[in-house]
Motif scaffolding. Structure first.
Motif, PDB file in Angstrom:
ATOM      1  N   HIS A  92       0.851  -1.188   0.000  1.00 25.22           N
ATOM      2  CA  HIS A  92       0.000   0.000   0.000  1.00 25.22           C
ATOM      3  C   HIS A  92       0.891   1.243   0.000  1.00 25.22           C
ATOM      4  O   HIS A  92       1.818   1.339   0.804  1.00 25.22           O
ATOM      5  N   VAL A  93       0.584   2.155  -0.889  1.00 30.46           N
ATOM      6  CA  VAL A  93       1.373   3.391  -1.000  1.00 30.46           C
ATOM      7  C   VAL A  93       0.443   4.587  -0.874  1.00 30.46           C
ATOM      8  O   VAL A  93      -0.595   4.661  -1.552  1.00 30.46           O
ATOM      9  N   LEU A  94       0.835   5.537  -0.019  1.00 27.87           N
ATOM     10  CA  LEU A  94       0.061   6.775   0.139  1.00 27.87           C
ATOM     11  C   LEU A  94       0.643   7.847  -0.782  1.00 27.87           C
ATOM     12  O   LEU A  94       1.810   8.227  -0.624  1.00 27.87           O
ATOM     13  N   PRO A  95      -0.143   8.320  -1.763  1.00 28.75           N
ATOM     14  CA  PRO A  95       0.346   9.416  -2.612  1.00 28.75           C
ATOM     15  C   PRO A  95       0.550  10.678  -1.781  1.00 28.75           C
ATOM     16  O   PRO A  95       0.105  10.773  -0.634  1.00 28.75           O
ATOM     17  N   GLN A  96       1.201  11.669  -2.371  1.00 26.43           N
ATOM     18  CA  GLN A  96       1.446  12.935  -1.684  1.00 26.43           C
ATOM     19  C   GLN A  96       0.127  13.525  -1.184  1.00 26.43           C
ATOM     20  O   GLN A  96      -0.842  13.641  -1.931  1.00 26.43           O
ATOM     21  N   ALA A  97       0.089  13.891   0.087  1.00 20.36           N
ATOM     22  CA  ALA A  97      -1.160  14.311   0.739  1.00 20.36           C
ATOM     23  C   ALA A  97      -1.809  15.517   0.072  1.00 20.36           C
ATOM     24  O   ALA A  97      -3.038  15.602  -0.016  1.00 20.36           O
ATOM     25  N   SER A  98      -1.027  16.460  -0.399  1.00 14.78           N
ATOM     26  CA  SER A  98      -1.584  17.701  -0.942  1.00 14.78           C
ATOM     27  C   SER A  98      -2.373  17.488  -2.229  1.00 14.78           C
ATOM     28  O   SER A  98      -3.462  18.023  -2.398  1.00 14.78           O
ATOM     29  N   SER A  99      -1.861  16.672  -3.138  1.00 16.21           N
ATOM     30  CA  SER A  99      -2.528  16.496  -4.435  1.00 16.21           C
ATOM     31  C   SER A  99      -3.210  15.143  -4.593  1.00 16.21           C
ATOM     32  O   SER A  99      -4.140  14.997  -5.389  1.00 16.21           O
ATOM     33  N   LYS A 100      -2.747  14.158  -3.825  1.00 18.37           N
ATOM     34  CA  LYS A 100      -3.231  12.779  -3.933  1.00 18.37           C
ATOM     35  C   LYS A 100      -3.066  12.226  -5.362  1.00 18.37           C
ATOM     36  O   LYS A 100      -3.740  11.275  -5.758  1.00 18.37           O
ATOM     37  N   ARG A 101      -2.187  12.842  -6.108  1.00 13.52           N
ATOM     38  CA  ARG A 101      -1.940  12.411  -7.484  1.00 13.52           C
ATOM     39  C   ARG A 101      -0.789  11.400  -7.488  1.00 13.52           C
ATOM     40  O   ARG A 101       0.263  11.640  -6.900  1.00 13.52           O
ATOM     41  N   ILE A 102      -1.015  10.282  -8.150  1.00 15.65           N
ATOM     42  CA  ILE A 102      -0.013   9.208  -8.169  1.00 15.65           C
ATOM     43  C   ILE A 102       1.107   9.565  -9.138  1.00 15.65           C
ATOM     44  O   ILE A 102       0.873   9.936 -10.279  1.00 15.65           O
ATOM     45  N   ARG A 103       2.331   9.447  -8.654  1.00 15.75           N
ATOM     46  CA  ARG A 103       3.505   9.742  -9.461  1.00 15.75           C
ATOM     47  C   ARG A 103       4.325   8.479  -9.676  1.00 15.75           C
ATOM     48  O   ARG A 103       4.121   7.459  -9.007  1.00 15.75           O
ATOM     49  N   LEU A 104       5.270   8.559 -10.601  1.00 16.69           N
ATOM     50  CA  LEU A 104       6.153   7.419 -10.862  1.00 16.69           C
ATOM     51  C   LEU A 104       6.928   7.039  -9.612  1.00 16.69           C
ATOM     52  O   LEU A 104       7.136   5.860  -9.322  1.00 16.69           O
ATOM     53  N   SER A 105       7.301   8.039  -8.830  1.00 17.33           N
ATOM     54  CA  SER A 105       8.054   7.772  -7.598  1.00 17.33           C
ATOM     55  C   SER A 105       7.228   6.952  -6.607  1.00 17.33           C
ATOM     56  O   SER A 105       7.776   6.156  -5.832  1.00 17.33           O
ATOM     57  N   ASP A 106       5.893   7.116  -6.614  1.00 14.76           N
ATOM     58  CA  ASP A 106       5.027   6.320  -5.727  1.00 14.76           C
ATOM     59  C   ASP A 106       5.053   4.849  -6.151  1.00 14.76           C
ATOM     60  O   ASP A 106       5.121   3.950  -5.299  1.00 14.76           O
ATOM     61  N   ILE A 107       4.993   4.615  -7.458  1.00 13.29           N
ATOM     62  CA  ILE A 107       5.027   3.248  -7.976  1.00 13.29           C
ATOM     63  C   ILE A 107       6.387   2.618  -7.685  1.00 13.29           C
ATOM     64  O   ILE A 107       6.468   1.445  -7.282  1.00 13.29           O
ATOM     65  N   GLN A 108       7.460   3.383  -7.875  1.00 10.50           N
ATOM     66  CA  GLN A 108       8.797   2.874  -7.582  1.00 10.50           C
ATOM     67  C   GLN A 108       8.948   2.549  -6.098  1.00 10.50           C
ATOM     68  O   GLN A 108       9.568   1.541  -5.733  1.00 10.50           O
ATOM     69  N   LYS A 109       8.357   3.376  -5.249  1.00 12.85           N
ATOM     70  CA  LYS A 109       8.401   3.125  -3.807  1.00 12.85           C
ATOM     71  C   LYS A 109       7.698   1.814  -3.456  1.00 12.85           C
ATOM     72  O   LYS A 109       8.204   1.007  -2.667  1.00 12.85           O
ATOM     73  N   GLY A 110       6.520   1.597  -4.065  1.00 12.39           N
ATOM     74  CA  GLY A 110       5.789   0.357  -3.810  1.00 12.39           C
ATOM     75  C   GLY A 110       6.545  -0.860  -4.290  1.00 12.39           C
ATOM     76  O   GLY A 110       6.590  -1.902  -3.616  1.00 12.39           O
ATOM     77  N   LEU A 111       7.162  -0.757  -5.474  1.00  9.82           N
ATOM     78  CA  LEU A 111       7.921  -1.875  -6.022  1.00  9.82           C
ATOM     79  C   LEU A 111       9.140  -2.181  -5.155  1.00  9.82           C
ATOM     80  O   LEU A 111       9.443  -3.352  -4.881  1.00  9.82           O
ATOM     81  N   ASN A 112       9.832  -1.143  -4.705  1.00 12.91           N
ATOM     82  CA  ASN A 112      11.007  -1.349  -3.851  1.00 12.91           C
ATOM     83  C   ASN A 112      10.630  -2.040  -2.546  1.00 12.91           C
ATOM     84  O   ASN A 112      11.395  -2.843  -2.010  1.00 12.91           O
ATOM     85  N   GLU A 113       9.439  -1.712  -2.044  1.00 12.22           N
ATOM     86  CA  GLU A 113       8.974  -2.382  -0.821  1.00 12.22           C
ATOM     87  C   GLU A 113       8.655  -3.852  -1.096  1.00 12.22           C
ATOM     88  O   GLU A 113       8.989  -4.739  -0.303  1.00 12.22           O
ATOM     89  N   ALA A 114       8.045  -4.129  -2.249  1.00  9.49           N
ATOM     90  CA  ALA A 114       7.657  -5.501  -2.584  1.00  9.49           C
ATOM     91  C   ALA A 114       8.873  -6.413  -2.749  1.00  9.49           C
ATOM     92  O   ALA A 114       8.868  -7.563  -2.298  1.00  9.49           O
ATOM     93  N   ILE A 115       9.924  -5.896  -3.384  1.00 10.22           N
ATOM     94  CA  ILE A 115      11.070  -6.773  -3.699  1.00 10.22           C
ATOM     95  C   ILE A 115      11.959  -7.039  -2.484  1.00 10.22           C
ATOM     96  O   ILE A 115      12.900  -7.833  -2.573  1.00 10.22           O
ATOM     97  N   THR A 116      11.652  -6.406  -1.358  1.00 11.28           N
ATOM     98  CA  THR A 116      12.408  -6.725  -0.138  1.00 11.28           C
ATOM     99  C   THR A 116      11.918  -8.027   0.501  1.00 11.28           C
ATOM    100  O   THR A 116      12.560  -8.553   1.407  1.00 11.28           O
ATOM    101  N   TYR A 117      10.797  -8.538  -0.009  1.00 13.06           N
ATOM    102  CA  TYR A 117      10.214  -9.766   0.560  1.00 13.06           C
ATOM    103  C   TYR A 117      11.143 -10.949   0.318  1.00 13.06           C
ATOM    104  O   TYR A 117      11.584 -11.191  -0.812  1.00 13.06           O
ATOM    105  N   LYS A 118      11.471 -11.704   1.370  1.00 12.48           N
ATOM    106  CA  LYS A 118      12.360 -12.868   1.285  1.00 12.48           C
ATOM    107  C   LYS A 118      11.660 -14.087   1.883  1.00 12.48           C
ATOM    108  O   LYS A 118      11.672 -14.294   3.092  1.00 12.48           O
ATOM    109  N   PRO A 119      11.022 -14.931   1.045  1.00  7.22           N
ATOM    110  CA  PRO A 119      10.270 -16.056   1.582  1.00  7.22           C
ATOM    111  C   PRO A 119      11.145 -17.212   2.068  1.00  7.22           C
ATOM    112  O   PRO A 119      10.721 -18.004   2.904  1.00  7.22           O
ATOM    113  N   ASP A 120      12.371 -17.312   1.519  1.00  3.26           N
ATOM    114  CA  ASP A 120      13.226 -18.459   1.830  1.00  3.26           C
ATOM    115  C   ASP A 120      14.675 -18.054   1.584  1.00  3.26           C
ATOM    116  O   ASP A 120      14.995 -17.516   0.521  1.00  3.26           O
TER     117      ASP A 120
END
Length: 419
Positions: A92-120
């Protein structure tokens, strides 16, 4: 003027190194060079002779560099689909509070969080697969840049492979003096080249990659790579008895079956198709003899595929997509009708690489290209300045040839003299 994006892709196959240098330019993809170098250091998808593999990579790269005139610094690399595990991570990613507009940096932030997952700890992340974006209750595979939403939810498919295998292949690339631009599962790369993901919205596709030592089965559905299985049975087993009984090398046996033979028992003729000498003795093989030595093993291979895939075939709408080096043996194609589901052969149509053995290398380019926007990575395989210098040298030579009597000038002279 559009920038030339030149990339090199490398596949460490079971008996050779395959290297393609390609260029994205003005929305087109062009093959610049294809190189191969034989190796003997791979067995059952494992590297048993690291130096042999490294030497093969160095040889292929050197041949390409000598032909192209510039240095290859980094490459896209395929990895075998061994012990592949698929995991889904929702972030889950919270866009910038002022505009609530989704930017590329928001998507990159979400992806970076996802790839930290280590199942094994024994697995290593290789590919980010299907990504679904959820905004305002609407699901899409298109990046929702500039859309307004209180929350961006990302469902990310993560594809992991055996860590030992990943590191051993990567180590060979680096020891050969190449930087790794990106890695990709061979099954995923083939699916990118053959547009498999787009074909699996409401059906199953079983991708069959037929190599010399083994066969890789990959299951795709709903735009995702679900599972991979490696069968220790490739086209090399079809040729084993033919080569052993007649003292032929694997290369000769492959070329013989590929070019001159019918593999349907009731259609094969007594026509002599191969003659050679052993010492002072002359030997020969007929089409029927070759068929009798090879066809039974092909039937056995098909039966193995049918048995392995039977549970999936029974569960829904399924078809096979067959590719890999073994599909260059065109005579085997009629025998695929013995498969227990509809099938289709995939042959790449890219000019300069219309060969089933090159599907993985081609797919690496498209897999990388798909990620560039979200990764914002502008690196290529070659230095831009070095490439431009080579291009400029070619331009000057062409210009000089035209001035001093190049082909165009000679042709004009001939036409004028004929008047």
């Amino acid at each position: 003027m559009d920038r030339k994006e030149i990339y090199a892709s490398v596949e460490i196959a079971d008996h050779e190194i395959r290297l393609i240098v390609g260029e994205f330019y003005d929305t087109r993809f062009n093959i610049l060079r294809v190189e191969r170098a034989g190796i003997t250091g791979i067995e059952k998808k494992k590297i048993i002779d690291e130096q042999n593999v490294v030497n093969g990579i160095i040889k292929a790269v050197k041949q390409a560099e000598e032909s192209l005139g510039y240095h290859i610094e980094r490459a896209l690399v395929s990895l075998p689909s061994v012990n592949v595990a698929r995991h889904n991570k929702r972030v889950h990613v919270l866009p910038q509070a002022s505009s609530k507009r989704i930017r590329l940096s928001d998507i990159q932030k979400g992806l970076n969080e996802a790839i930290t997952y280590k199942p094994d700890p024994e697995l290593e992340l290789v590919n980010v697969g299907c990504i679904k974006y959820i905004t305002n209750g609407i699901t899409s595979r298109k990046m929702p840049i500039d859309e307004t939403s209180d929350m961006l939810i990302m469902d990310v498919d993560l594809l992991f492979a055996d860590k030992e295998t990943v590191y051993s292949y990567a180590r060979c690339i680096e020891k050969a003096g190449l930087e790794i631009l990106d890695v990709c599962l061979d099954s995923y790369a083939i699916a990118q080249e053959a547009a498999v993901f787009e074909q699996t919205v409401d059906k199953y596709v079983i991708l069959i990659d037929l190599a010399r030592q083994n066969t890789t089965l990959s299951l795709f559905t709903h735009g995702k790579l679900v599972n991979c299985e490696v069968l220790e049975d490739g086209y090399g087993k079809w040729l084993a008895k033919l080569c052993e009984e007649n003292h032929l090398s694997p290369h000769v046996g492959y070329r013989l079956v590929q070019n001159t033979c019918c593999l349907k028992e009731h259609e094969a003729k007594d026509t002599i198709i191969y003659v050679w000498s052993e010492g002072k003795e002359q030997k020969q093989l007929s089409e029927k003899q070759v068929c009798q030595l090879v066809a039974p093993y092909i039937h056995e291979w098909i039966q193995g595929i049918n048995e392995a895939c039977a549970p999936i075939i029974e569960s829904g709408d399924v078809r096979y997509l067959i590719t890999g080096e073994g599909c260059e043996i065109q005579a085997v194609e009629p025998l695929f009708d013995e498969l227990n589901a509809p099938w289709q052969l995939y042959v790449p149509q890219t000019i300069g690489a219309r060969d089933c053995s090159l599907v993985t290398c081609l797919g690496l380019f498209y897999s990388w290209k798909e990620q560039i926007d979200i990764r914002n990575d502008q690196r290529t395989s070659c230095a831009d300045a070095e490439v431009e210098q080579v291009v400029e040298t070619i331009r000057r030579k062409t210009s000089t040839q035209d001035e001093e009597g190049g082909f165009t000038k000679k042709l004009k002279s001939i036409l004028l003299n004929d008047r």
